[in-house]
Write a protein that holds these residues in place. Structure first.
Motif, PDB file in Angstrom:
ATOM      1  N   ALA A 150     -10.054  -2.503  -7.204  1.00  0.00           N
ATOM      2  CA  ALA A 150      -9.144  -3.319  -6.418  1.00  0.00           C
ATOM      3  C   ALA A 150      -7.330  -3.485  -6.539  1.00  0.00           C
ATOM      4  CB  ALA A 150      -9.809  -4.564  -6.611  1.00  0.00           C
ATOM      5  N   ALA A 151      -7.296  -2.908  -7.666  1.00  0.00           N
ATOM      6  CA  ALA A 151      -5.506  -2.317  -7.987  1.00  0.00           C
ATOM      7  C   ALA A 151      -5.569  -1.629  -6.819  1.00  0.00           C
ATOM      8  CB  ALA A 151      -5.345  -2.495  -9.388  1.00  0.00           C
ATOM      9  N   GLN A 152      -5.822  -0.787  -6.452  1.00  0.00           N
ATOM     10  CA  GLN A 152      -5.565   0.930  -5.996  1.00  0.00           C
ATOM     11  C   GLN A 152      -5.631   0.018  -4.151  1.00  0.00           C
ATOM     12  OE1 GLN A 152      -3.837   2.896  -7.268  1.00  0.00           O
ATOM     13  NE2 GLN A 152      -5.291   2.087  -9.312  1.00  0.00           N
ATOM     14  N   LEU A 153      -5.954  -0.840  -3.646  1.00  0.00           N
ATOM     15  CA  LEU A 153      -6.427  -1.545  -2.693  1.00  0.00           C
ATOM     16  C   LEU A 153      -4.850  -0.977  -1.311  1.00  0.00           C
ATOM     17  CD1 LEU A 153     -10.026  -3.373  -2.533  1.00  0.00           C
ATOM     18  CD2 LEU A 153      -9.537  -0.884  -0.836  1.00  0.00           C
ATOM     19  N   ALA A 154      -4.266  -2.307  -2.127  1.00  0.00           N
ATOM     20  CA  ALA A 154      -3.163  -2.589  -1.075  1.00  0.00           C
ATOM     21  C   ALA A 154      -2.634  -0.531  -0.916  1.00  0.00           C
ATOM     22  CB  ALA A 154      -2.017  -2.856  -2.171  1.00  0.00           C
ATOM     23  N   ARG A 155      -2.625  -0.187  -2.049  1.00  0.00           N
ATOM     24  CA  ARG A 155      -1.689   1.441  -2.234  1.00  0.00           C
ATOM     25  C   ARG A 155      -2.619   2.110  -1.108  1.00  0.00           C
ATOM     26  NH1 ARG A 155      -0.919   3.593  -7.816  1.00  0.00           N
ATOM     27  NH2 ARG A 155      -1.057   1.018  -8.482  1.00  0.00           N
ATOM     28  N   SER A 156      -3.450   2.128  -0.734  1.00  0.00           N
ATOM     29  CA  SER A 156      -4.455   2.750   0.342  1.00  0.00           C
ATOM     30  C   SER A 156      -4.574   2.810   1.603  1.00  0.00           C
ATOM     31  CB  SER A 156      -5.942   2.627   0.000  1.00  0.00           C
ATOM     32  OG  SER A 156      -6.363   1.550   0.356  1.00  0.00           O
TER      33      SER A 156
ATOM     34  N   LEU B 258      -9.860  -3.773   2.844  1.00  0.00           N
ATOM     35  CA  LEU B 258      -9.718  -4.813   2.691  1.00  0.00           C
ATOM     36  C   LEU B 258      -9.381  -5.498   1.526  1.00  0.00           C
ATOM     37  CD1 LEU B 258     -11.757  -3.635   4.683  1.00  0.00           C
ATOM     38  CD2 LEU B 258     -12.819  -6.445   4.642  1.00  0.00           C
ATOM     39  N   VAL B 259      -8.257  -6.384   1.433  1.00  0.00           N
ATOM     40  CA  VAL B 259      -7.241  -6.345  -0.161  1.00  0.00           C
ATOM     41  C   VAL B 259      -7.162  -7.501  -0.545  1.00  0.00           C
ATOM     42  CG1 VAL B 259      -4.998  -6.220  -1.174  1.00  0.00           C
ATOM     43  CG2 VAL B 259      -5.310  -4.656   0.686  1.00  0.00           C
ATOM     44  N   PRO B 260      -8.000  -7.809  -1.927  1.00  0.00           N
ATOM     45  CA  PRO B 260      -8.000  -9.209  -2.204  1.00  0.00           C
ATOM     46  C   PRO B 260      -6.558  -9.678  -2.164  1.00  0.00           C
ATOM     47  CG  PRO B 260      -8.980  -7.449  -3.555  1.00  0.00           C
ATOM     48  CD  PRO B 260      -8.406  -7.146  -2.957  1.00  0.00           C
ATOM     49  N   GLY B 261      -6.596 -11.053  -2.505  1.00  0.00           N
ATOM     50  CA  GLY B 261      -4.748 -11.647  -1.950  1.00  0.00           C
ATOM     51  C   GLY B 261      -3.833 -11.765  -3.091  1.00  0.00           C
ATOM     52  N   ASN B 262      -4.185 -11.339  -4.015  1.00  0.00           N
ATOM     53  CA  ASN B 262      -3.207 -11.220  -5.198  1.00  0.00           C
ATOM     54  C   ASN B 262      -3.147  -9.723  -5.254  1.00  0.00           C
ATOM     55  OD1 ASN B 262      -5.615 -10.510  -6.271  1.00  0.00           O
ATOM     56  ND2 ASN B 262      -5.432 -10.266  -8.497  1.00  0.00           N
ATOM     57  N   PHE B 263      -3.583  -9.179  -4.419  1.00  0.00           N
ATOM     58  CA  PHE B 263      -3.053  -7.617  -4.839  1.00  0.00           C
ATOM     59  C   PHE B 263      -2.446  -7.125  -3.217  1.00  0.00           C
ATOM     60  CE2 PHE B 263      -6.660  -6.498  -7.956  1.00  0.00           C
ATOM     61  CZ  PHE B 263      -5.641  -6.090  -9.034  1.00  0.00           C
ATOM     62  N   ALA B 264      -2.482  -7.609  -2.483  1.00  0.00           N
ATOM     63  CA  ALA B 264      -2.303  -7.922  -1.366  1.00  0.00           C
ATOM     64  C   ALA B 264      -0.594  -8.473  -1.446  1.00  0.00           C
ATOM     65  CB  ALA B 264      -2.565  -8.845  -0.233  1.00  0.00           C
ATOM     66  N   TRP B 265      -0.534 -10.171  -2.710  1.00  0.00           N
ATOM     67  CA  TRP B 265       0.779 -10.254  -2.554  1.00  0.00           C
ATOM     68  C   TRP B 265       1.521  -9.861  -3.598  1.00  0.00           C
ATOM     69  CZ3 TRP B 265       2.478 -15.859  -1.220  1.00  0.00           C
ATOM     70  CH2 TRP B 265       3.698 -15.610  -1.722  1.00  0.00           C
ATOM     71  N   ALA B 266       0.823  -8.995  -3.953  1.00  0.00           N
ATOM     72  CA  ALA B 266       2.127  -7.707  -5.226  1.00  0.00           C
ATOM     73  C   ALA B 266       2.312  -6.825  -4.555  1.00  0.00           C
ATOM     74  CB  ALA B 266       1.479  -7.599  -6.211  1.00  0.00           C
ATOM     75  N   ALA B 267       1.444  -6.508  -3.636  1.00  0.00           N
ATOM     76  CA  ALA B 267       2.141  -5.457  -2.379  1.00  0.00           C
ATOM     77  C   ALA B 267       3.362  -6.188  -1.449  1.00  0.00           C
ATOM     78  CB  ALA B 267       0.730  -4.643  -1.836  1.00  0.00           C
ATOM     79  N   LYS B 268       3.306  -6.786  -1.406  1.00  0.00           N
ATOM     80  CA  LYS B 268       4.276  -7.496  -0.411  1.00  0.00           C
ATOM     81  C   LYS B 268       3.526  -7.666   0.979  1.00  0.00           C
ATOM     82  CE  LYS B 268       8.460  -6.769  -3.218  1.00  0.00           C
ATOM     83  NZ  LYS B 268       8.261  -8.142  -4.288  1.00  0.00           N
ATOM     84  N   LEU B 269       2.168  -7.656   0.976  1.00  0.00           N
ATOM     85  CA  LEU B 269       1.176  -7.370   2.322  1.00  0.00           C
ATOM     86  C   LEU B 269       1.391  -8.960   2.577  1.00  0.00           C
ATOM     87  CD1 LEU B 269      -1.555  -5.379   1.556  1.00  0.00           C
ATOM     88  CD2 LEU B 269       0.486  -4.565   3.032  1.00  0.00           C
ATOM     89  N   ASP B 270       1.738  -9.367   4.544  1.00  0.00           N
ATOM     90  CA  ASP B 270       2.124 -10.399   4.338  1.00  0.00           C
ATOM     91  C   ASP B 270       0.842 -10.953   5.133  1.00  0.00           C
ATOM     92  OD1 ASP B 270       2.780 -12.615   6.732  1.00  0.00           O
ATOM     93  OD2 ASP B 270       4.751 -11.671   6.853  1.00  0.00           O
TER      94      ASP B 270
END
Length: 280
Positions: A193-199, A207-219
């Motif tokens: 799950a921690a790699q999804l935002a980078r992918s 499909l990125v869980p909210g906390n990792f989306a937030w950390a990656a600054k995804l709006d």
């Protein structure tokens, strides 16, 4: 000469009494200071908004009870629970109830949720597509490898008519093998799950869980779709079961259901997160 010795003795005795009195007062002051000292509590968190929620919102609410919350960051979903069980930290805030229950059962951990917090849901993100209608057949979709987030992923895809799940399957435990129909012939790539935002740079959809989306600054406003969280997917504050009735646990429980907490959330960056059911 004799009188001088007597006077000197009286002065010396007075000094001893004074020092003893001061020593006693200092000891009492030190004891009072120790009794009123704020205890530092270490809360394990994963990348995302919940570390800030702990220090900026929750900690000020429990200071009156003698606690100051600090955080320890873990970069996966495994270590925060193991560290809590091993007493390396005092509590954690990073996971939802479904994950807590499954992970605890799988790893024989005795942990307990003591309260629910506003939670940012999973989103469908893409740098290649502008909307779900633009999805073409055979696109690659990055999804979480852990069981609870994978089940959420499939529910979110199903809610947006991208897949259907077999009717006899518990959707909270669904896996890719439980997909009944996949009309777009989506190609799934499972990742931690921690790699999804980078992918997102290398796949068509993630499909990125909210906390990792937030950390990656995804709006969240840029997501092609966001999940409507079920209660079991809202994040919970967790302690060891043996500590669930401690002063700390009771202070946090009270804080999380207080109007002060609701008001603080309403004025924070977390104001648009899904709220606990009992806030309604």
């Amino acid at each position: 000469m004799k009188l001088k010795k007597i006077v000197t003795g009286i002065v010396t005795l007075g000094a001893v009494i004074t020092l003893a009195a001061c020593g006693g007062e200092n000891k009492k002051a030190a004891q009072k200071s120790s009794d009123s000292a704020t205890k530092e509590v270490v809360v394990g968190v994963a990348p995302g908004p919940y570390g800030d929620m702990v220090t900026d919102v929750i900690s000020p609410l429990v200071e009156k009870d003698g606690f100051k919350l600090t955080t320890k960051l873990f970069n996966d979903y495994v270590q925060p629970n193991k560290a809590l069980d091993a007493k390396q930290i005092d509590a954690n805030l990073f996971q939802h109830t479904a994950y807590l229950e499954k992970f605890s059962a799988d790893n024989n951990l005795d942990l307990t949720a003591i309260g629910t917090v506003p939670t940012l849901g999973m989103g469908i993100y893409s740098k290649k597509l502008k909307n779900l209608a633009a999805i073409k057949e055979g696109v690659t979709v990055a999804i979480a490898s852990d069981a609870s987030n994978l089940a959420r992923t499939l529910q979110l895809l199903s809610a947006n008519n991208l897949v259907t799940i077999k009717g006899d399957v518990d959707e909270t435990k669904a896996t890719v093998d439980d997909i009944d129909k996949n009309p777009k012939n989506l190609k799934f790539k499972t990742l931690d799950a921690a790699q999804l935002a980078r992918s997102i740079d290398t796949v068509d959809l993630a499909l990125v869980p909210g906390n990792f989306a937030w950390a990656a600054k995804l709006d969240p406003a840029d997501a092609l779709a966001l999940e409507k969280l079920k209660e079991e997917y809202k994040n919970v504050f967790v302690v060891r079961t043996a500590d669930k009735d401690t002063k700390l646990a009771k202070a946090i429980q009270a804080a999380l259901v207080s109007q002060d907490f609701k008001d603080a959330i309403a004025k924070s960056d977390f104001k648009d997160f899904d709220k606990p059911a009992d806030w309604q």
